[in-house]
Design a protein around this motif. Structure first.
Motif, PDB file in Angstrom:
ATOM      1  N   LEU A   1      34.240  30.578 -92.497  1.00 38.85           N
ATOM      2  CA  LEU A   1      34.739  30.444 -91.122  1.00 38.85           C
ATOM      3  C   LEU A   1      36.255  30.302 -91.114  1.00 38.85           C
ATOM      4  O   LEU A   1      36.946  30.875 -90.264  1.00 38.85           O
ATOM      5  CB  LEU A   1      34.100  29.235 -90.437  1.00 38.85           C
ATOM      6  CG  LEU A   1      32.619  29.335 -90.072  1.00 38.85           C
ATOM      7  CD1 LEU A   1      32.134  28.007 -89.490  1.00 38.85           C
ATOM      8  CD2 LEU A   1      32.369  30.461 -89.075  1.00 38.85           C
ATOM      9  N   GLY A   2      36.775  29.527 -92.074  1.00 46.54           N
ATOM     10  CA  GLY A   2      38.221  29.372 -92.182  1.00 46.54           C
ATOM     11  C   GLY A   2      38.900  30.706 -92.469  1.00 46.54           C
ATOM     12  O   GLY A   2      39.938  31.026 -91.880  1.00 46.54           O
ATOM     13  N   CYS A   3      38.320  31.488 -93.359  1.00 45.37           N
ATOM     14  CA  CYS A   3      38.892  32.804 -93.685  1.00 45.37           C
ATOM     15  C   CYS A   3      38.858  33.727 -92.475  1.00 45.37           C
ATOM     16  O   CYS A   3      39.817  34.475 -92.219  1.00 45.37           O
ATOM     17  CB  CYS A   3      38.131  33.436 -94.849  1.00 45.37           C
ATOM     18  SG  CYS A   3      38.335  32.552 -96.417  1.00 45.37           S
ATOM     19  N   ASP A   4      37.758  33.687 -91.721  1.00 50.16           N
ATOM     20  CA  ASP A   4      37.651  34.519 -90.517  1.00 50.16           C
ATOM     21  C   ASP A   4      38.710  34.130 -89.491  1.00 50.16           C
ATOM     22  O   ASP A   4      39.342  34.992 -88.868  1.00 50.16           O
ATOM     23  CB  ASP A   4      36.256  34.384 -89.899  1.00 50.16           C
ATOM     24  CG  ASP A   4      35.175  35.033 -90.743  1.00 50.16           C
ATOM     25  OD1 ASP A   4      35.511  35.885 -91.590  1.00 50.16           O
ATOM     26  OD2 ASP A   4      33.991  34.684 -90.558  1.00 50.16           O
ATOM     27  N   GLU A   5      38.893  32.826 -89.305  1.00 51.13           N
ATOM     28  CA  GLU A   5      39.912  32.360 -88.348  1.00 51.13           C
ATOM     29  C   GLU A   5      41.308  32.737 -88.835  1.00 51.13           C
ATOM     30  O   GLU A   5      42.180  33.117 -88.038  1.00 51.13           O
ATOM     31  CB  GLU A   5      39.812  30.844 -88.159  1.00 51.13           C
ATOM     32  CG  GLU A   5      38.553  30.362 -87.463  1.00 51.13           C
ATOM     33  CD  GLU A   5      38.547  30.650 -85.971  1.00 51.13           C
ATOM     34  OE1 GLU A   5      39.458  31.345 -85.466  1.00 51.13           O
ATOM     35  OE2 GLU A   5      37.610  30.196 -85.304  1.00 51.13           O
TER      36      GLU A   5
ATOM     37  N   MET B   1      45.450  30.077 -87.411  1.00 51.63           N
ATOM     38  CA  MET B   1      45.646  29.311 -88.630  1.00 51.63           C
ATOM     39  C   MET B   1      45.360  27.823 -88.466  1.00 51.63           C
ATOM     40  O   MET B   1      44.949  27.159 -89.427  1.00 51.63           O
ATOM     41  CB  MET B   1      47.067  29.517 -89.159  1.00 51.63           C
ATOM     42  CG  MET B   1      47.359  30.941 -89.615  1.00 51.63           C
ATOM     43  SD  MET B   1      46.114  31.585 -90.784  1.00 51.63           S
ATOM     44  CE  MET B   1      46.221  30.416 -92.130  1.00 51.63           C
ATOM     45  N   ASP B   2      45.558  27.297 -87.279  1.00 55.71           N
ATOM     46  CA  ASP B   2      45.254  25.885 -87.062  1.00 55.71           C
ATOM     47  C   ASP B   2      43.753  25.638 -87.241  1.00 55.71           C
ATOM     48  O   ASP B   2      43.347  24.679 -87.921  1.00 55.71           O
ATOM     49  CB  ASP B   2      45.696  25.452 -85.664  1.00 55.71           C
ATOM     50  CG  ASP B   2      45.402  23.979 -85.391  1.00 55.71           C
ATOM     51  OD1 ASP B   2      45.916  23.138 -86.147  1.00 55.71           O
ATOM     52  OD2 ASP B   2      44.668  23.683 -84.436  1.00 55.71           O
ATOM     53  N   ARG B   3      42.930  26.505 -86.666  1.00 59.02           N
ATOM     54  CA  ARG B   3      41.486  26.385 -86.807  1.00 59.02           C
ATOM     55  C   ARG B   3      41.058  26.656 -88.251  1.00 59.02           C
ATOM     56  O   ARG B   3      40.158  25.998 -88.781  1.00 59.02           O
ATOM     57  CB  ARG B   3      40.775  27.346 -85.853  1.00 59.02           C
ATOM     58  CG  ARG B   3      40.984  27.009 -84.380  1.00 59.02           C
ATOM     59  CD  ARG B   3      40.378  28.079 -83.473  1.00 59.02           C
ATOM     60  NE  ARG B   3      38.923  28.096 -83.563  1.00 59.02           N
ATOM     61  CZ  ARG B   3      38.110  27.327 -82.848  1.00 59.02           C
ATOM     62  NH1 ARG B   3      38.615  26.439 -81.997  1.00 59.02           N
ATOM     63  NH2 ARG B   3      36.803  27.423 -82.966  1.00 59.02           N
ATOM     64  N   ALA B   4      41.703  27.631 -88.886  1.00 59.73           N
ATOM     65  CA  ALA B   4      41.380  27.948 -90.280  1.00 59.73           C
ATOM     66  C   ALA B   4      41.604  26.735 -91.172  1.00 59.73           C
ATOM     67  O   ALA B   4      40.744  26.375 -91.992  1.00 59.73           O
ATOM     68  CB  ALA B   4      42.225  29.118 -90.758  1.00 59.73           C
TER      69      ALA B   4
ATOM     70  N   TRP C   1      39.024  24.492 -93.594  1.00 59.49           N
ATOM     71  CA  TRP C   1      39.248  24.301 -95.028  1.00 59.49           C
ATOM     72  C   TRP C   1      39.376  22.828 -95.395  1.00 59.49           C
ATOM     73  O   TRP C   1      38.880  22.404 -96.440  1.00 59.49           O
ATOM     74  CB  TRP C   1      40.492  25.072 -95.463  1.00 59.49           C
ATOM     75  CG  TRP C   1      40.293  26.561 -95.426  1.00 59.49           C
ATOM     76  CD1 TRP C   1      39.133  27.238 -95.664  1.00 59.49           C
ATOM     77  CD2 TRP C   1      41.283  27.547 -95.121  1.00 59.49           C
ATOM     78  NE1 TRP C   1      39.335  28.597 -95.536  1.00 59.49           N
ATOM     79  CE2 TRP C   1      40.645  28.822 -95.204  1.00 59.49           C
ATOM     80  CE3 TRP C   1      42.632  27.503 -94.797  1.00 59.49           C
ATOM     81  CZ2 TRP C   1      41.322  30.015 -94.965  1.00 59.49           C
ATOM     82  CZ3 TRP C   1      43.313  28.693 -94.552  1.00 59.49           C
ATOM     83  CH2 TRP C   1      42.660  29.941 -94.645  1.00 59.49           C
ATOM     84  N   MET C   2      40.011  22.040 -94.537  1.00 61.72           N
ATOM     85  CA  MET C   2      40.132  20.611 -94.834  1.00 61.72           C
ATOM     86  C   MET C   2      38.769  19.928 -94.816  1.00 61.72           C
ATOM     87  O   MET C   2      38.488  19.064 -95.647  1.00 61.72           O
ATOM     88  CB  MET C   2      41.084  19.945 -93.839  1.00 61.72           C
ATOM     89  CG  MET C   2      42.553  20.236 -94.117  1.00 61.72           C
ATOM     90  SD  MET C   2      43.717  19.261 -93.125  1.00 61.72           S
ATOM     91  CE  MET C   2      43.600  20.084 -91.549  1.00 61.72           C
ATOM     92  N   ILE C   3      37.905  20.330 -93.901  1.00 55.66           N
ATOM     93  CA  ILE C   3      36.574  19.727 -93.816  1.00 55.66           C
ATOM     94  C   ILE C   3      35.768  20.025 -95.072  1.00 55.66           C
ATOM     95  O   ILE C   3      35.133  19.129 -95.654  1.00 55.66           O
ATOM     96  CB  ILE C   3      35.833  20.223 -92.555  1.00 55.66           C
ATOM     97  CG1 ILE C   3      36.487  19.639 -91.296  1.00 55.66           C
ATOM     98  CG2 ILE C   3      34.354  19.823 -92.608  1.00 55.66           C
ATOM     99  CD1 ILE C   3      35.959  20.231 -90.002  1.00 55.66           C
ATOM    100  N   SER C   4      35.770  21.289 -95.518  1.00 56.34           N
ATOM    101  CA  SER C   4      34.980  21.630 -96.711  1.00 56.34           C
ATOM    102  C   SER C   4      35.637  21.105 -97.988  1.00 56.34           C
ATOM    103  O   SER C   4      34.942  20.763 -98.954  1.00 56.34           O
ATOM    104  CB  SER C   4      34.747  23.142 -96.803  1.00 56.34           C
ATOM    105  OG  SER C   4      35.949  23.870 -96.668  1.00 56.34           O
TER     106      SER C   4
ATOM    107  N   SER D   1      38.458  25.780-100.858  1.00 58.04           N
ATOM    108  CA  SER D   1      39.058  25.251 -99.628  1.00 58.04           C
ATOM    109  C   SER D   1      40.247  24.354 -99.937  1.00 58.04           C
ATOM    110  O   SER D   1      41.262  24.380 -99.238  1.00 58.04           O
ATOM    111  CB  SER D   1      38.014  24.473 -98.822  1.00 58.04           C
ATOM    112  OG  SER D   1      37.052  25.344 -98.285  1.00 58.04           O
ATOM    113  N   MET D   2      40.144  23.563-101.012  1.00 56.07           N
ATOM    114  CA  MET D   2      41.256  22.703-101.403  1.00 56.07           C
ATOM    115  C   MET D   2      42.482  23.540-101.745  1.00 56.07           C
ATOM    116  O   MET D   2      43.615  23.192-101.396  1.00 56.07           O
ATOM    117  CB  MET D   2      40.848  21.824-102.584  1.00 56.07           C
ATOM    118  CG  MET D   2      41.863  20.739-102.954  1.00 56.07           C
ATOM    119  SD  MET D   2      42.063  19.476-101.683  1.00 56.07           S
ATOM    120  CE  MET D   2      43.786  19.659-101.232  1.00 56.07           C
ATOM    121  N   LYS D   3      42.262  24.669-102.409  1.00 56.12           N
ATOM    122  CA  LYS D   3      43.368  25.564-102.755  1.00 56.12           C
ATOM    123  C   LYS D   3      44.022  26.128-101.496  1.00 56.12           C
ATOM    124  O   LYS D   3      45.254  26.263-101.419  1.00 56.12           O
ATOM    125  CB  LYS D   3      42.877  26.697-103.649  1.00 56.12           C
ATOM    126  CG  LYS D   3      42.496  26.247-105.058  1.00 56.12           C
ATOM    127  CD  LYS D   3      41.909  27.391-105.873  1.00 56.12           C
ATOM    128  CE  LYS D   3      41.484  26.911-107.258  1.00 56.12           C
ATOM    129  NZ  LYS D   3      40.837  27.999-108.047  1.00 56.12           N
TER     130      LYS D   3
END
Length: 291
Positions: free
Chosen positions: A230-234, A240-243, A247-250, A258-260
């Motif tokens: 989902l982050g990549c799609d956003e 980028m804010d939603r992305a 990533w922070m959640i996962s 996601s950490m990377k």
């Protein structure tokens, strides 16, 4: 905030129809809008009359409420019932037991195979049932678990039908039926798989809307792979804010990709120093718990 008028708010507070202003006189006859539940109507005519003034605010409020749920940190994985450590987020580091329906970490399974006596080595670590000695026996056990509404068994059996393994003939229709049934029971692996199928056109026609729908449900149920996607799609859509939120959640659940992305976001100014530090600390917690 949505553009809810003062009149709408007052009518809701005073239990009056949003369009007609009639009171329910305390008898509970007014029905709330199903969108965001802040205005009420005495009947269908009242609702239709108010719709032009209400539609935009309702749609915006529904989106706000959905995002509140979407970007909520999901509950962590369950613990392994043997060692009581959190189960790994990678499904290939766990083993499903078709005899009892338990998911065990490979650490406990491997430890048992090393220390158990020869007569006990192939028994289930949890329920002590004898292991399956053939594909046919394994499939029969899996089918019994499916009959018991075991959502993970549905995913496993669906995967066998999709690939035509474990002695089963390939059957895409049966596979999809099992994945959808598991998804209805809330299994995040099923939702994630369906998201991938609709993204790639695997067994189904490509469908962006269904890709997102199942991906969001998987993410909200705790699937870190779906959340990363989902982050990549956003990100590809320029949001980028939603992305970065995804990533922070996962990453908080220990997902390294996601950490990377969070770290890269920090380098280019998309993630604040404070958020990067908090995410890095949270990222290490589930990894320590799974060791």
């Amino acid at each position: 905030m949505s553009n809810i008028t003062t009149k709408d708010a007052d009518n809701s507070k005073n239990q009056c129809g949003a369009a007609c202003g009639d009171s329910d006189d305390g008898d509970g006859s007014l029905k709330a809008c199903t969108g965001y539940n802040l205005v009420k109507y005495c009947n269908r005519t009242c609702q239709v009359a108010h719709r032009p003034a209400h539609k935009k605010a309702c749609k915006k409020r529904v989106a706000e409420l959905f995002d509140k749920e979407l970007f909520k940190q999901p509950p962590p994985n369950e613990d392994c019932p043997i060692c009581y450590l959190r189960l790994p987020i990678e499904v290939d580091q766990c083993m499903y037991q078709s005899c009892c329906g338990k998911m065990l970490c490979y650490g406990c399974v491997d430890a048992h195979s090393v220390v158990a006596a020869d007569t006990e080595r192939f028994k289930c670590v949890f329920c002590r049932s004898e292991g399956s000695y053939s594909d046919e026996e394994s499939i029969e056990r899996m089918k019994k678990r499916v009959e018991a509404n075991d959502a993970q068994a549905m995913v496993n059996l669906g995967s066998y039908y999709r690939l035509g393994t474990m002695g089963l003939r390939q059957d895409h229709a049966k596979a999809l039926e099992l994945f959808h049934e598991s998804a209805k029971l809330g299994n995040h692996h099923a939702h994630h798989n369906l998201s991938i199928f609709y993204r790639e056109g695997d067994m189904v026609e490509k469908d962006t809307r269904k890709t997102t729908y199942h991906g969001q449900l998987a993410a909200m149920a705790g699937n870190v792979h779906a959340r990363y996607n989902l982050g990549c799609d956003e990100g590809r859509a320029g949001n980028m804010d939603r992305a970065c939120k995804h990533w922070m959640i996962s990453a908080n659940d220990g997902y390294d990709l996601s950490m990377k992305e969070v770290q890269e976001g920090y380098k280019i100014g998309l993630v604040t120093k404070d958020d990067n530090a908090k995410t890095a600390r949270a990222y290490g917690t589930p990894i320590d718990e799974m060791k």
